[in-house]
Scaffold this motif. Structure first.
Motif, PDB file in Angstrom:
ATOM      1  N   VAL A  28       0.837  -1.203   0.000  1.00 30.33           N
ATOM      2  CA  VAL A  28       0.000   0.000   0.000  1.00 30.33           C
ATOM      3  C   VAL A  28       0.873   1.254   0.000  1.00 30.33           C
ATOM      4  O   VAL A  28       0.605   2.213  -0.735  1.00 30.33           O
ATOM      5  CB  VAL A  28      -0.968  -0.016   1.205  1.00 30.33           C
ATOM      6  N   VAL A  29       1.925   1.253   0.805  1.00 31.45           N
ATOM      7  CA  VAL A  29       2.837   2.400   0.840  1.00 31.45           C
ATOM      8  C   VAL A  29       3.513   2.585  -0.515  1.00 31.45           C
ATOM      9  O   VAL A  29       3.632   3.709  -1.016  1.00 31.45           O
ATOM     10  CB  VAL A  29       3.877   2.231   1.973  1.00 31.45           C
ATOM     11  N   ALA A  30       3.931   1.488  -1.147  1.00 32.64           N
ATOM     12  CA  ALA A  30       4.567   1.576  -2.461  1.00 32.64           C
ATOM     13  C   ALA A  30       3.593   2.110  -3.505  1.00 32.64           C
ATOM     14  O   ALA A  30       3.970   2.936  -4.352  1.00 32.64           O
ATOM     15  CB  ALA A  30       5.094   0.210  -2.875  1.00 32.64           C
ATOM     16  N   ALA A  31       2.340   1.669  -3.466  1.00 28.47           N
ATOM     17  CA  ALA A  31       1.337   2.164  -4.415  1.00 28.47           C
ATOM     18  C   ALA A  31       1.107   3.661  -4.231  1.00 28.47           C
ATOM     19  O   ALA A  31       0.987   4.403  -5.214  1.00 28.47           O
ATOM     20  CB  ALA A  31       0.028   1.399  -4.238  1.00 28.47           C
ATOM     21  N   CYS A  32       1.065   4.118  -2.992  1.00 26.32           N
ATOM     22  CA  CYS A  32       0.901   5.552  -2.731  1.00 26.32           C
ATOM     23  C   CYS A  32       2.092   6.344  -3.261  1.00 26.32           C
ATOM     24  O   CYS A  32       1.921   7.412  -3.854  1.00 26.32           O
ATOM     25  CB  CYS A  32       0.713   5.801  -1.240  1.00 26.32           C
ATOM     26  N   LEU A  33       3.287   5.827  -3.058  1.00 25.99           N
ATOM     27  CA  LEU A  33       4.474   6.517  -3.562  1.00 25.99           C
ATOM     28  C   LEU A  33       4.490   6.563  -5.083  1.00 25.99           C
ATOM     29  O   LEU A  33       4.899   7.572  -5.671  1.00 25.99           O
ATOM     30  CB  LEU A  33       5.731   5.843  -3.025  1.00 25.99           C
ATOM     31  N   VAL A  34       4.034   5.503  -5.738  1.00 26.83           N
ATOM     32  CA  VAL A  34       3.951   5.503  -7.201  1.00 26.83           C
ATOM     33  C   VAL A  34       2.954   6.551  -7.669  1.00 26.83           C
ATOM     34  O   VAL A  34       3.223   7.298  -8.626  1.00 26.83           O
ATOM     35  CB  VAL A  34       3.572   4.098  -7.721  1.00 26.83           C
ATOM     36  N   LEU A  35       1.805   6.643  -7.014  1.00 25.58           N
ATOM     37  CA  LEU A  35       0.819   7.657  -7.389  1.00 25.58           C
ATOM     38  C   LEU A  35       1.357   9.065  -7.208  1.00 25.58           C
ATOM     39  O   LEU A  35       1.135   9.940  -8.050  1.00 25.58           O
ATOM     40  CB  LEU A  35      -0.464   7.474  -6.574  1.00 25.58           C
ATOM     41  N   VAL A  36       2.076   9.305  -6.128  1.00 22.22           N
ATOM     42  CA  VAL A  36       2.659  10.629  -5.896  1.00 22.22           C
ATOM     43  C   VAL A  36       3.704  10.937  -6.960  1.00 22.22           C
ATOM     44  O   VAL A  36       3.765  12.056  -7.483  1.00 22.22           O
ATOM     45  CB  VAL A  36       3.268  10.709  -4.478  1.00 22.22           C
ATOM     46  N   ALA A  37       4.521   9.950  -7.322  1.00 22.99           N
ATOM     47  CA  ALA A  37       5.553  10.166  -8.337  1.00 22.99           C
ATOM     48  C   ALA A  37       4.929  10.458  -9.702  1.00 22.99           C
ATOM     49  O   ALA A  37       5.393  11.347 -10.427  1.00 22.99           O
ATOM     50  CB  ALA A  37       6.470   8.955  -8.417  1.00 22.99           C
ATOM     51  N   VAL A  38       3.880   9.736 -10.052  1.00 14.41           N
ATOM     52  CA  VAL A  38       3.203   9.987 -11.334  1.00 14.41           C
ATOM     53  C   VAL A  38       2.577  11.367 -11.337  1.00 14.41           C
ATOM     54  O   VAL A  38       2.674  12.113 -12.324  1.00 14.41           O
ATOM     55  CB  VAL A  38       2.153   8.888 -11.602  1.00 14.41           C
ATOM     56  N   GLU A  39       1.945  11.740 -10.252  1.00 17.91           N
ATOM     57  CA  GLU A  39       1.333  13.071 -10.176  1.00 17.91           C
ATOM     58  C   GLU A  39       2.387  14.157 -10.258  1.00 17.91           C
ATOM     59  O   GLU A  39       2.181  15.189 -10.893  1.00 17.91           O
ATOM     60  CB  GLU A  39       0.531  13.200  -8.878  1.00 17.91           C
ATOM     61  N   ALA A  41       5.388  13.902 -11.759  1.00 15.13           N
ATOM     62  CA  ALA A  41       6.021  13.897 -13.077  1.00 15.13           C
ATOM     63  C   ALA A  41       5.070  14.399 -14.163  1.00 15.13           C
ATOM     64  O   ALA A  41       5.468  15.165 -15.040  1.00 15.13           O
ATOM     65  CB  ALA A  41       6.510  12.488 -13.410  1.00 15.13           C
ATOM     66  N   VAL A  42       3.820  13.974 -14.127  1.00  8.91           N
ATOM     67  CA  VAL A  42       2.877  14.303 -15.189  1.00  8.91           C
ATOM     68  C   VAL A  42       2.124  15.585 -14.869  1.00  8.91           C
ATOM     69  O   VAL A  42       1.852  16.395 -15.742  1.00  8.91           O
ATOM     70  CB  VAL A  42       1.888  13.134 -15.408  1.00  8.91           C
ATOM     71  N   GLY A  43       1.786  15.777 -13.632  1.00  6.77           N
ATOM     72  CA  GLY A  43       1.024  16.956 -13.227  1.00  6.77           C
ATOM     73  C   GLY A  43      -0.418  16.600 -12.929  1.00  6.77           C
ATOM     74  O   GLY A  43      -0.898  15.498 -13.207  1.00  6.77           O
ATOM     75  N   TRP A  44      -1.111  17.545 -12.376  1.00  5.12           N
ATOM     76  CA  TRP A  44      -2.502  17.349 -12.007  1.00  5.12           C
ATOM     77  C   TRP A  44      -3.373  17.631 -13.229  1.00  5.12           C
ATOM     78  O   TRP A  44      -3.176  18.630 -13.910  1.00  5.12           O
ATOM     79  CB  TRP A  44      -2.852  18.301 -10.872  1.00  5.12           C
ATOM     80  N   PRO A  45      -4.357  16.776 -13.527  1.00  8.00           N
ATOM     81  CA  PRO A  45      -5.215  17.015 -14.690  1.00  8.00           C
ATOM     82  C   PRO A  45      -6.005  18.319 -14.534  1.00  8.00           C
ATOM     83  O   PRO A  45      -6.512  18.627 -13.456  1.00  8.00           O
ATOM     84  CB  PRO A  45      -6.163  15.825 -14.700  1.00  8.00           C
ATOM     85  N   GLU A  46      -6.098  19.055 -15.616  1.00 12.40           N
ATOM     86  CA  GLU A  46      -6.799  20.337 -15.552  1.00 12.40           C
ATOM     87  C   GLU A  46      -8.285  20.146 -15.280  1.00 12.40           C
ATOM     88  O   GLU A  46      -8.936  21.020 -14.695  1.00 12.40           O
ATOM     89  CB  GLU A  46      -6.613  21.104 -16.861  1.00 12.40           C
ATOM     90  N   ALA A  47      -8.830  19.025 -15.681  1.00  8.43           N
ATOM     91  CA  ALA A  47     -10.250  18.765 -15.451  1.00  8.43           C
ATOM     92  C   ALA A  47     -10.563  18.641 -13.963  1.00  8.43           C
ATOM     93  O   ALA A  47     -11.705  18.835 -13.544  1.00  8.43           O
ATOM     94  CB  ALA A  47     -10.675  17.496 -16.172  1.00  8.43           C
TER      95      ALA A  47
END
Length: 56
Positions: A28-39, A41-47
């Motif tokens: 669960v901690v690893a999944a959260c860290l992956v989500l934070v890293a993707v956010e 690197a890619v950024g927050w969606p404008e929608a």
């Protein structure tokens, strides 16, 4: 420190969690860290951004 936390630590030391529980928590901690890293690197969606509507 709260005495309740000390009692929890003692109970955890006497009966540590199972290997499966430790793997679950680390997953669960690893999944959260992956989500934070993707956010990051890619950024927050404008929608999903909040835009204030001007009041007349």
């Amino acid at each position: 420190m709260n005495p309740v936390w000390l009692l929890r630590m003692v109970r955890w030391l006497r009966r540590p969690p199972s290997v499966a529980r430790v793997k679950l928590v680390l997953g669960v901690v690893a999944a959260c860290l992956v989500l934070v890293a993707v956010e990051w690197a890619v950024g927050w969606p404008e929608a999903l951004e909040v835009h204030r509507i001007a009041r007349p």
